[in-house]
Design a protein around this motif. Sequence first.
Motif, PDB file in Angstrom:
ATOM      1  N   GLN B  22      30.941  -4.757  64.128  1.00  0.00           N
ATOM      2  CA  GLN B  22      31.158  -5.884  63.223  1.00  0.00           C
ATOM      3  C   GLN B  22      32.633  -6.269  63.181  1.00  0.00           C
ATOM      4  OE1 GLN B  22      29.787  -5.188  59.250  1.00  0.00           O
ATOM      5  NE2 GLN B  22      30.376  -7.220  58.539  1.00  0.00           N
ATOM      6  N   HIS B  23      33.506  -5.260  63.156  1.00  0.00           N
ATOM      7  CA  HIS B  23      34.947  -5.517  63.146  1.00  0.00           C
ATOM      8  C   HIS B  23      35.362  -6.255  64.426  1.00  0.00           C
ATOM      9  CE1 HIS B  23      39.013  -4.962  61.817  1.00  0.00           C
ATOM     10  NE2 HIS B  23      39.345  -4.330  62.925  1.00  0.00           N
ATOM     11  N   SER B  24      34.855  -5.814  65.571  1.00  0.00           N
ATOM     12  CA  SER B  24      35.173  -6.480  66.839  1.00  0.00           C
ATOM     13  C   SER B  24      34.714  -7.930  66.827  1.00  0.00           C
ATOM     14  CB  SER B  24      34.475  -5.777  68.009  1.00  0.00           C
ATOM     15  OG  SER B  24      34.936  -4.481  68.146  1.00  0.00           O
ATOM     16  N   VAL B  25      33.505  -8.147  66.313  1.00  0.00           N
ATOM     17  CA  VAL B  25      32.949  -9.499  66.270  1.00  0.00           C
ATOM     18  C   VAL B  25      33.842 -10.404  65.417  1.00  0.00           C
ATOM     19  CG1 VAL B  25      31.014 -10.814  65.335  1.00  0.00           C
ATOM     20  CG2 VAL B  25      30.584  -8.823  66.771  1.00  0.00           C
ATOM     21  N   GLU B  26      34.323  -9.869  64.296  1.00  0.00           N
ATOM     22  CA  GLU B  26      35.213 -10.664  63.436  1.00  0.00           C
ATOM     23  C   GLU B  26      36.540 -10.946  64.138  1.00  0.00           C
ATOM     24  OE1 GLU B  26      35.333  -8.407  59.832  1.00  0.00           O
ATOM     25  OE2 GLU B  26      33.283  -8.995  59.294  1.00  0.00           O
ATOM     26  N   LEU B  27      37.078  -9.941  64.823  1.00  0.00           N
ATOM     27  CA  LEU B  27      38.348 -10.130  65.536  1.00  0.00           C
ATOM     28  C   LEU B  27      38.209 -11.191  66.619  1.00  0.00           C
ATOM     29  CD1 LEU B  27      39.822  -6.550  66.069  1.00  0.00           C
ATOM     30  CD2 LEU B  27      40.538  -8.314  64.464  1.00  0.00           C
ATOM     31  N   MET B  28      37.009 -11.322  67.200  1.00  0.00           N
ATOM     32  CA  MET B  28      36.793 -12.328  68.234  1.00  0.00           C
ATOM     33  C   MET B  28      36.550 -13.714  67.641  1.00  0.00           C
ATOM     34  SD  MET B  28      34.456 -10.119  70.844  1.00  0.00           S
ATOM     35  CE  MET B  28      34.212 -11.448  72.016  1.00  0.00           C
ATOM     36  N   GLY B  29      36.615 -13.818  66.324  1.00  0.00           N
ATOM     37  CA  GLY B  29      36.584 -15.138  65.698  1.00  0.00           C
ATOM     38  C   GLY B  29      35.230 -15.593  65.217  1.00  0.00           C
ATOM     39  N   THR B  30      34.215 -14.729  65.265  1.00  0.00           N
ATOM     40  CA  THR B  30      32.884 -15.136  64.809  1.00  0.00           C
ATOM     41  C   THR B  30      32.780 -15.004  63.293  1.00  0.00           C
ATOM     42  OG1 THR B  30      31.912 -14.463  66.889  1.00  0.00           O
ATOM     43  CG2 THR B  30      30.422 -14.674  65.021  1.00  0.00           C
ATOM     44  N   GLN B  31      32.370 -16.077  62.635  1.00  0.00           N
ATOM     45  CA  GLN B  31      32.241 -16.101  61.177  1.00  0.00           C
ATOM     46  C   GLN B  31      30.780 -15.908  60.784  1.00  0.00           C
ATOM     47  OE1 GLN B  31      35.068 -16.841  59.212  1.00  0.00           O
ATOM     48  NE2 GLN B  31      36.199 -16.801  61.132  1.00  0.00           N
ATOM     49  N   GLY B  32      30.572 -15.480  59.532  1.00  0.00           N
ATOM     50  CA  GLY B  32      29.247 -15.536  58.929  1.00  0.00           C
ATOM     51  C   GLY B  32      28.383 -14.309  59.139  1.00  0.00           C
ATOM     52  N   VAL B  33      28.924 -13.262  59.765  1.00  0.00           N
ATOM     53  CA  VAL B  33      28.145 -12.038  59.952  1.00  0.00           C
ATOM     54  C   VAL B  33      28.457 -11.098  58.799  1.00  0.00           C
ATOM     55  CG1 VAL B  33      27.813 -10.017  61.412  1.00  0.00           C
ATOM     56  CG2 VAL B  33      28.076 -12.266  62.445  1.00  0.00           C
ATOM     57  N   SER B  34      27.439 -10.703  58.034  1.00  0.00           N
ATOM     58  CA  SER B  34      27.705  -9.850  56.879  1.00  0.00           C
ATOM     59  C   SER B  34      27.495  -8.369  57.181  1.00  0.00           C
ATOM     60  CB  SER B  34      26.848 -10.285  55.692  1.00  0.00           C
ATOM     61  OG  SER B  34      25.482 -10.160  55.992  1.00  0.00           O
ATOM     62  N   ASP B  35      26.702  -8.045  58.178  1.00  0.00           N
ATOM     63  CA  ASP B  35      26.466  -6.632  58.474  1.00  0.00           C
ATOM     64  C   ASP B  35      25.885  -6.486  59.876  1.00  0.00           C
ATOM     65  OD1 ASP B  35      26.439  -3.896  57.888  1.00  0.00           O
ATOM     66  OD2 ASP B  35      24.346  -3.945  57.239  1.00  0.00           O
ATOM     67  N   ILE B  36      26.293  -5.435  60.581  1.00  0.00           N
ATOM     68  CA  ILE B  36      25.655  -5.079  61.852  1.00  0.00           C
ATOM     69  C   ILE B  36      25.349  -3.589  61.799  1.00  0.00           C
ATOM     70  CG2 ILE B  36      25.923  -4.875  64.364  1.00  0.00           C
ATOM     71  CD1 ILE B  36      27.670  -7.265  64.397  1.00  0.00           C
ATOM     72  N   ARG B  37      24.117  -3.244  62.121  1.00  0.00           N
ATOM     73  CA  ARG B  37      23.747  -1.825  62.211  1.00  0.00           C
ATOM     74  C   ARG B  37      23.157  -1.561  63.592  1.00  0.00           C
ATOM     75  NH1 ARG B  37      24.108   1.049  57.560  1.00  0.00           N
ATOM     76  NH2 ARG B  37      22.520   2.601  58.008  1.00  0.00           N
ATOM     77  N   GLN B  38      23.543  -0.412  64.148  1.00  0.00           N
ATOM     78  CA  GLN B  38      23.065  -0.072  65.488  1.00  0.00           C
ATOM     79  C   GLN B  38      21.939   0.938  65.416  1.00  0.00           C
ATOM     80  OE1 GLN B  38      25.840   1.018  68.605  1.00  0.00           O
ATOM     81  NE2 GLN B  38      24.090   1.103  69.976  1.00  0.00           N
ATOM     82  N   GLY B  39      20.967   0.763  66.257  1.00  0.00           N
ATOM     83  CA  GLY B  39      19.897   1.733  66.373  1.00  0.00           C
ATOM     84  C   GLY B  39      19.625   2.035  67.829  1.00  0.00           C
ATOM     85  N   LYS B  40      18.549   2.744  68.072  1.00  0.00           N
ATOM     86  CA  LYS B  40      18.165   3.079  69.442  1.00  0.00           C
ATOM     87  C   LYS B  40      16.779   2.505  69.716  1.00  0.00           C
ATOM     88  CE  LYS B  40      19.054   7.336  68.358  1.00  0.00           C
ATOM     89  NZ  LYS B  40      19.123   8.823  68.361  1.00  0.00           N
ATOM     90  N   TYR B  41      16.510   2.309  70.979  1.00  0.00           N
ATOM     91  CA  TYR B  41      15.286   1.646  71.397  1.00  0.00           C
ATOM     92  C   TYR B  41      14.784   2.365  72.646  1.00  0.00           C
ATOM     93  CZ  TYR B  41      12.645  -2.155  73.628  1.00  0.00           C
ATOM     94  OH  TYR B  41      11.698  -2.900  74.263  1.00  0.00           O
ATOM     95  N   PHE B  42      13.513   2.700  72.675  1.00  0.00           N
ATOM     96  CA  PHE B  42      12.951   3.420  73.817  1.00  0.00           C
ATOM     97  C   PHE B  42      11.678   2.740  74.297  1.00  0.00           C
ATOM     98  CE2 PHE B  42      15.132   6.341  71.035  1.00  0.00           C
ATOM     99  CZ  PHE B  42      15.947   7.047  71.893  1.00  0.00           C
TER     100      PHE B  42
END
Lengths: 83, 83
Positions: B22-42
């Motif tokens: 989320q921090h990286s996304v904000e640094l790249m200038g993207t607005q409006g993201v309130s939360d990002i959570r990572q999971g796994k997928y199989f």
Amino acid sequence: MTAKVYVTLKSGVLDPQGSAIQHSVELMGTQGVSDIRQGKYFEISFEPGMTKSEASATVERIAKDVLANPVIEDYRVELATDS
Amino acid sequence: MTAKVYVTLKSGVLDPQGSAIQHSVELMGTQGVSDIRQGKYFEISFEPGMTKSEASATVERIAKDVLANPVIEDYRVELATDS
């Protein structure tokens, strides 16, 4: 508004982590599994004021630029208006 | 027969990897993201002869014992008969 992003290795790309999991599963005695591949999964929440088209464009950009490596990975995006 | 398993951190559990994204996304200038959570997928593929109930029991066991840590993670299973 939330989005789910699924990132998977392209089909020709070796997946050593998936192979290791499959090997563990077999060692634990489970039969009948022919393949396991691992991917990544992200849940992205957007600020309340965002429209669906803005959110769609934003999540596409995030998926392509940050979450997936387009050389070896595919991604799939699902938008849900559960707010 | 294939199964998809989604593993996510329980809601109270800190997700430093998601916060970093989320921090990286904000640094790249993207607005409006309130939360990002990572999971796994199989993605799990089964041998052709397997019935749906066998596959369901097998994938539940694999998800609980191998793929997810039930102390801090939830998992969700989807079975698809796409063979």
